[in-house]
Design an enzyme around this catalytic site. Sequence first.
Site, PDB file in Angstrom:
ATOM      1  CG  ASP A   1      23.622  33.701  35.063  1.00 16.39           C
ATOM      2  OD1 ASP A   1      24.604  34.468  35.100  1.00 16.39           O
ATOM      3  OD2 ASP A   1      23.642  32.549  35.513  1.00 16.39           O
TER       4      ASP A   1
ATOM      5  CG  HIS B   1      26.073  30.897  37.892  1.00 17.96           C
ATOM      6  ND1 HIS B   1      25.655  32.090  37.318  1.00 17.96           N
ATOM      7  CD2 HIS B   1      26.984  31.246  38.838  1.00 17.96           C
ATOM      8  CE1 HIS B   1      26.285  33.095  37.900  1.00 17.96           C
ATOM      9  NE2 HIS B   1      27.098  32.616  38.823  1.00 17.96           N
TER      10      HIS B   1
HETATM   11  P1  NAD Z   1      33.102  37.860  50.232  1.00 19.62           P
HETATM   12  O1  NAD Z   1      34.496  37.362  50.413  1.00 19.62           O
HETATM   13  O2  NAD Z   1      32.875  39.324  50.223  1.00 19.62           O
HETATM   14  O3  NAD Z   1      32.172  37.266  51.378  1.00 19.62           O
HETATM   15  C1  NAD Z   1      32.173  35.909  51.697  1.00 19.62           C
HETATM   16  C2  NAD Z   1      31.775  35.761  53.150  1.00 19.62           C
HETATM   17  O4  NAD Z   1      31.761  34.367  53.454  1.00 19.62           O
HETATM   18  C3  NAD Z   1      32.759  36.433  54.140  1.00 19.62           C
HETATM   19  O5  NAD Z   1      32.055  37.261  55.049  1.00 19.62           O
HETATM   20  C4  NAD Z   1      33.390  35.259  54.862  1.00 19.62           C
HETATM   21  O6  NAD Z   1      33.744  35.525  56.215  1.00 19.62           O
HETATM   22  C5  NAD Z   1      32.265  34.232  54.760  1.00 19.62           C
HETATM   23  N1  NAD Z   1      32.710  32.856  54.982  1.00 19.62           N
HETATM   24  C6  NAD Z   1      33.833  32.237  54.552  1.00 19.62           C
HETATM   25  N2  NAD Z   1      33.873  30.981  55.019  1.00 19.62           N
HETATM   26  C7  NAD Z   1      32.737  30.807  55.727  1.00 19.62           C
HETATM   27  C8  NAD Z   1      32.201  29.722  56.462  1.00 19.62           C
HETATM   28  N3  NAD Z   1      32.826  28.550  56.548  1.00 19.62           N
HETATM   29  N4  NAD Z   1      31.019  29.907  57.068  1.00 19.62           N
HETATM   30  C9  NAD Z   1      30.351  31.080  56.981  1.00 19.62           C
HETATM   31  N5  NAD Z   1      30.820  32.140  56.324  1.00 19.62           N
HETATM   32  C10 NAD Z   1      32.006  31.990  55.710  1.00 19.62           C
HETATM   33  O7  NAD Z   1      32.525  37.186  48.901  1.00 19.62           O
HETATM   34  P2  NAD Z   1      31.220  37.607  48.070  1.00 19.62           P
HETATM   35  O8  NAD Z   1      31.595  38.608  47.060  1.00 19.62           O
HETATM   36  O9  NAD Z   1      30.119  37.893  49.023  1.00 19.62           O
HETATM   37  O10 NAD Z   1      30.927  36.242  47.266  1.00 19.62           O
HETATM   38  C11 NAD Z   1      30.499  35.091  47.950  1.00 19.62           C
HETATM   39  C12 NAD Z   1      30.320  33.929  46.986  1.00 19.62           C
HETATM   40  O11 NAD Z   1      29.269  34.201  46.055  1.00 19.62           O
HETATM   41  C13 NAD Z   1      31.541  33.611  46.131  1.00 19.62           C
HETATM   42  O12 NAD Z   1      31.713  32.217  46.070  1.00 19.62           O
HETATM   43  C14 NAD Z   1      31.179  34.142  44.766  1.00 19.62           C
HETATM   44  O13 NAD Z   1      31.851  33.493  43.724  1.00 19.62           O
HETATM   45  C15 NAD Z   1      29.704  33.839  44.748  1.00 19.62           C
HETATM   46  N6  NAD Z   1      28.915  34.575  43.732  1.00 19.62           N
HETATM   47  C16 NAD Z   1      27.890  33.908  43.150  1.00 19.62           C
HETATM   48  C17 NAD Z   1      27.107  34.523  42.193  1.00 19.62           C
HETATM   49  C18 NAD Z   1      25.963  33.785  41.554  1.00 19.62           C
HETATM   50  O14 NAD Z   1      25.418  34.295  40.556  1.00 19.62           O
HETATM   51  N7  NAD Z   1      25.529  32.642  42.070  1.00 19.62           N
HETATM   52  C19 NAD Z   1      27.384  35.852  41.831  1.00 19.62           C
HETATM   53  C20 NAD Z   1      28.413  36.532  42.453  1.00 19.62           C
HETATM   54  C21 NAD Z   1      29.190  35.861  43.411  1.00 19.62           C
END
Ligand code: NAD
Length: 340
Positions: A175, A202
């Site tokens: 952000d 957030h």
């Molecule tokens: P993605 O689906 O590409 O990757 C997620 C990963 O998590 C995958 O590799 C999956 O295998 C793994 N995973 C799932 N369950 C798991 C477990 N129990 N243990 C370990 N690994 C596990 O998703 P992404 O685009 O990388 O996003 C990940 C998260 O980040 C989402 O929740 C998204 O909303 C969040 N996000 C947060 C922000 C922020 O500003 N804080 C910004 C963007 C995304």
Amino acid sequence: MLSRVARPVATAAGLCRSFSGSSQCNAKVAVLGASGGIGQPLSLLLKNSPLVGELSLYDIAHTPGVAADLSHIETRAKVTGYLGAEQLPAALKGCEMVVIPAGVPRKPGMTRDDLFTTNASIVADLTEACARHCPEAMICVISNPVNSTIPITTEVFKKLGVYNPNKIFGVSTLDIVRANTFVAELKGLDPARVSVPVIGGHAGKTIIPLISQCNPKVEIPQDKLQALTERIQEAGTEVVKAKAGAGSATLSMAYAGARFAFSLLDAMNGKEGVVECAFVRSEETESPYFSTPLLLGKNGIEKNLGLGKLSAFEEKLVAEAMSELKASIKKGEDFVKNRK
Ligand code: NAD
């Protein structure tokens, strides 16, 4: 004097330059969810940092390949890959910092809260393992909804009797990165020299950019200020829409996650005056968790720098965020209380 909005010098590229000499450290940093859209580029940035001695990559899929790939990069961090729950304790053993981007991302039409059902248990399981195997580590949670996953992390650590509020961070840095970029675009400034604190939470209207505290000072008329604020609040949705079903922000989030991790590692190494905003346990407002600029130190949060002087517009934004923030926090707390 310490500036509340001093721009951290720790950027992925900048760090390598500024730390290419003697100032190295050997932190063991784990990325949980390392094979994902955020996890992979974030791991790449961390591998590039001389502050990281060991990079421990954990996921439920593909980590052997990601680790093998990254391990060929000619930087000093030793890369290890761990796959599946039975390898999680080894991934976490000895970690000084754990960054968690595990979980599902949004698709068009979804709010961050829509992710709760899936991500709450993922974060609870992973942070429970952290509490057991590296209770002293800094825990940086990226997984959404951050407004609930941080209360979940806190409750999990409390249940296991190892809670330290100074070491649990909801990563809201994206952000701030977006606010800096959009203000710079609007005012014709170099984005690398703009610093806007973003407070609150957030998600949607809980994201509160403090344009009145922008460094350098900027004048923005009210109609443009309203539009700018809404764009910052909805910037994540802008990416979700543009990706059209292929997920949410990954590359900019990896950058932001690395920026936060490098700032914290810098502070843990004794660098003074490191300030970042993050969503943390807080007594600054009536919400039990709130993001504000934090002075970071060897043991995590050294001092909460608070909200500072708000404009009337920003005060209204804070007031409007409270009910959603408190509801998301309670949802996270209740989830852990009701968990078997
Ligand atoms: P993605 O689906 O590409 O990757 C997620 C990963 O998590 C995958 O590799 C999956 O295998 C793994 N995973 C799932 N369950 C798991 C477990 N129990 N243990 C370990 N690994 C596990 O998703 P992404 O685009 O990388 O996003 C990940 C998260 O980040 C989402 O929740 C998204 O909303 C969040 N996000 C947060 C922000 C922020 O500003 N804080 C910004 C963007 C995304």
